[in-house]
Design a protein around this motif. Sequence first.
Motif, short mmCIF file in Angstrom:
data_model
loop_
_atom_site.label_atom_id
_atom_site.label_comp_id
_atom_site.label_asym_id
_atom_site.label_seq_id
_atom_site.Cartn_x
_atom_site.Cartn_y
_atom_site.Cartn_z
N ASN A 240 -5.07 -11.33 -1.52
CA ASN A 240 -5.00 -11.04 -2.93
C ASN A 240 -5.93 -9.88 -3.31
N GLU A 241 -7.11 -9.83 -2.71
CA GLU A 241 -8.03 -8.72 -2.95
C GLU A 241 -7.40 -7.40 -2.49
N VAL A 242 -6.78 -7.43 -1.32
CA VAL A 242 -6.16 -6.22 -0.78
C VAL A 242 -4.96 -5.79 -1.63
N LEU A 243 -4.15 -6.76 -2.04
CA LEU A 243 -3.00 -6.45 -2.91
C LEU A 243 -3.44 -5.75 -4.18
N SER A 244 -4.48 -6.28 -4.82
CA SER A 244 -4.97 -5.69 -6.06
C SER A 244 -5.43 -4.27 -5.83
N ALA A 245 -6.13 -4.04 -4.72
CA ALA A 245 -6.62 -2.70 -4.43
C ALA A 245 -5.48 -1.72 -4.16
N LEU A 246 -4.47 -2.15 -3.40
CA LEU A 246 -3.32 -1.27 -3.13
C LEU A 246 -2.61 -0.88 -4.42
N ARG A 247 -2.47 -1.85 -5.31
CA ARG A 247 -1.79 -1.56 -6.58
C ARG A 247 -2.62 -0.62 -7.45
N CYS A 248 -3.94 -0.75 -7.39
CA CYS A 248 -4.80 0.13 -8.17
C CYS A 248 -4.62 1.59 -7.77
N TYR A 249 -4.32 1.81 -6.49
CA TYR A 249 -4.21 3.18 -5.99
C TYR A 249 -2.76 3.56 -5.67
N ASN A 250 -1.84 2.81 -6.26
CA ASN A 250 -0.43 3.20 -6.31
C ASN A 250 0.29 3.25 -4.96
N LEU A 251 -0.18 2.48 -4.01
CA LEU A 251 0.55 2.32 -2.76
C LEU A 251 1.46 1.11 -2.86
N ASP A 252 2.61 1.19 -2.22
CA ASP A 252 3.57 0.09 -2.22
C ASP A 252 3.11 -0.96 -1.22
#
Length: 331
Positions: A206-218
């Motif tokens: 969940n932490e990684v998902l949030s970070a990926l979304r913050c920086y616009n990676l799919d």
Amino acid sequence: MKESQGIFEDSVVYVTTQGSQVRIDGGQVVIYDVEGDDGELGAFPVEKLDTINVFGGVNFSTPFVATANEHGIVLNYFTQNGKYRGSFVPERNTIAEVRRAQYALTGRDELAISKAMIAAKIRNARTILSRKGVRGTTVLKDLGERVSSASNKDDLRGIEGEAAERYFSRLDETLVDNWTFDTRSKRPPEDHINSLLSLTYVMMKNEVLSALRCYNLDPFLGVLHADRHGRPSLALDLQEEFRPLFCDAFVTRLVNRGTITHDQFGNDNRLTDDGFQAYLDKFDGYMNEELTHPYFEYRVSRRKAIRQQVILLRKAITGELDDYHALEVSR
């Protein structure tokens, strides 16, 4: 917010009080005990939040959901005992150039990034065992060196699988008396250590998902994990380097320090409500502890380190960096 009801650190809120509601009131996110007698449990500035995690019977008001969408706040849903159920992800600019670069990655590019992630995972596994006084990990060193010679993803997966098996076969040696670990089991977890590992992997994903979304990676387009409906493959890829270093180290700390005891588990090997609250209390504090980032060479929290890895990954994907620099700690 009352310590027994939830936690707030930096930009992430955990809401565990059953029957509570997340509302918006004058620029503040308010957690309110609807079904109980405690009234307002906590209030936080909208602009400081980026993630709210809710567990079990917690709901959101419609005005709050609109505000979350406007301000880019991700809402993550879990069962009361921590099983991930889904997320509300705000609409935001996806930065087309970043997504185009991600979708245009060649198989060779994906393999190079994957190698960096798996090499770091194996190195970090050796580091965690070494910190716990476990010796004789030469086989892990050899497997780490074999990563560079992997010619395709299947070869790399084979090396990673063998390294994981070798690593888990020594994990029992890191535990204090009265705690044992024989083998990794998932659905269902066959013992208390496996239960804690599974829960922590979910929290870290969940932490990684949030970070990926913050920086616009799919997060659903991975470089190593195979595509599968509903699977956030890129999040699982990036999580690999954090599994020994952050997740397994956290679990061993919980049990070795007596923070979590066998009495805090039910018959299904899952934490009781009190045990789960104790777990959350420690997890958020753990994510805000600092380490020296090996690439940037300054101290950051574990949560910030994950976001920095996403930045490095994005730069590797867009060509701003020649290589991806995985989070690898040698001691």
